[in-house]
Scaffold this active site. Structure first.
Site, mmCIF file in Angstrom:
data_model
loop_
_atom_site.group_PDB
_atom_site.id
_atom_site.type_symbol
_atom_site.label_atom_id
_atom_site.label_comp_id
_atom_site.label_asym_id
_atom_site.label_seq_id
_atom_site.Cartn_x
_atom_site.Cartn_y
_atom_site.Cartn_z
ATOM 1 N N VAL A 1 28.823 34.339 47.619
ATOM 2 C CA VAL A 1 28.017 35.386 46.856
ATOM 3 C C VAL A 1 28.649 35.317 45.390
ATOM 4 C CG1 VAL A 1 27.580 37.799 46.371
ATOM 5 C CG2 VAL A 1 27.672 36.676 48.609
ATOM 6 N N GLU B 1 34.035 32.099 52.840
ATOM 7 C CA GLU B 1 34.959 32.621 53.749
ATOM 8 C C GLU B 1 35.389 34.114 53.661
ATOM 9 O OE1 GLU B 1 34.939 29.878 51.954
ATOM 10 O OE2 GLU B 1 35.891 28.371 53.013
ATOM 11 N N CYS C 1 38.651 26.009 50.177
ATOM 12 C CA CYS C 1 39.427 25.962 49.124
ATOM 13 C C CYS C 1 40.709 26.557 49.352
ATOM 14 C CB CYS C 1 38.858 26.556 47.914
ATOM 15 S SG CYS C 1 38.947 28.324 48.230
HETATM 16 N N1 THU Z 1 33.125 28.009 47.563
HETATM 17 C C1 THU Z 1 33.086 28.862 48.864
HETATM 18 O O1 THU Z 1 32.256 29.570 49.223
HETATM 19 N N2 THU Z 1 34.222 28.349 49.727
HETATM 20 C C2 THU Z 1 35.101 27.392 49.521
HETATM 21 O O2 THU Z 1 35.848 27.123 50.291
HETATM 22 C C3 THU Z 1 35.106 26.441 48.313
HETATM 23 C C4 THU Z 1 34.015 27.113 47.220
HETATM 24 C C5 THU Z 1 32.033 28.371 46.714
HETATM 25 C C6 THU Z 1 32.516 29.179 45.530
HETATM 26 C C7 THU Z 1 31.447 28.842 44.600
HETATM 27 O O3 THU Z 1 30.245 29.761 44.663
HETATM 28 C C8 THU Z 1 30.798 27.638 44.854
HETATM 29 O O4 THU Z 1 31.464 27.320 46.259
HETATM 30 C C9 THU Z 1 31.318 26.540 43.996
HETATM 31 O O5 THU Z 1 32.552 26.457 43.742
#
Ligand code: THU
Length: 133
Positions: free
Chosen positions: A47, A59, A90
């Site tokens: 989001v 997450e 990440c």
């Molecule tokens: N993102 C996630 O939702 N989880 C992760 O572990 C890696 C990155 C999302 C954050 C952002 O909305 C998009 O991926 C690009 O970075």
């Protein structure tokens, strides 16, 4: 252990969550799903926010869903991108997952199944806050 987990069901939940992502800025959809110790599947999507740094990773919403549905610990986790391909959580989210993991929690990763300790070795965690001798 890996064999006992319904990874297809987890991946399906991650993909369903991914479809709900709010990503007007990056256009990069993410969905995450995890199995709890008591057999629930919890999931989440990313989001985003006009103040980019405030973006909530998938997450984060998964962890909120964990607590909103009764809490407990996670035994298995998967994460997908907008094409349904496996995505690595990440660094910050590995820390988030570690906090709520069972020992030996398994993650489906881009390089196969790994334990939480393999994706965040020697992690800082709740036990490090205990008084040190
Ligand atoms: N993102 C996630 O939702 N989880 C992760 O572990 C890696 C990155 C999302 C954050 C952002 O909305 C998009 O991926 C690009 O970075």
């Amino acid at each position: 252990m890996t064999e006992e987990i319904d990874w297809d069901a987890l991946r399906a939940a991650a993909n369903a969550a991914m479809a709900k992502a709010y990503v007007p800025y990056s256009k990069f959809r993410v969905g995450a799903a995890a199995l709890t110790e008591d057999g629930r599947i919890v999931s989440g999507c990313n989001v985003e926010n006009a103040s980019y740094g405030l973006t909530l990773c998938a997450e984060c919403s998964l962890v909120s869903a964990l607590f909103m549905t009764g809490g407990g610990r996670l035994v298995a986790f998967t994460c997908v991108d907008g094409h349904g391909n496996i995505l690595m959580p990440c660094g910050r989210c590995r820390q988030l997952l570690f906090e709520h993991s069972t020992k030996g929690m398994i993650l489906e990763t881009v390089s196969g199944f790994k334990t939480i300790d393999e994706v965040i070795p020697d992690a800082f965690g709740p036990r490090d806050l205990e008084e040190r001798k």
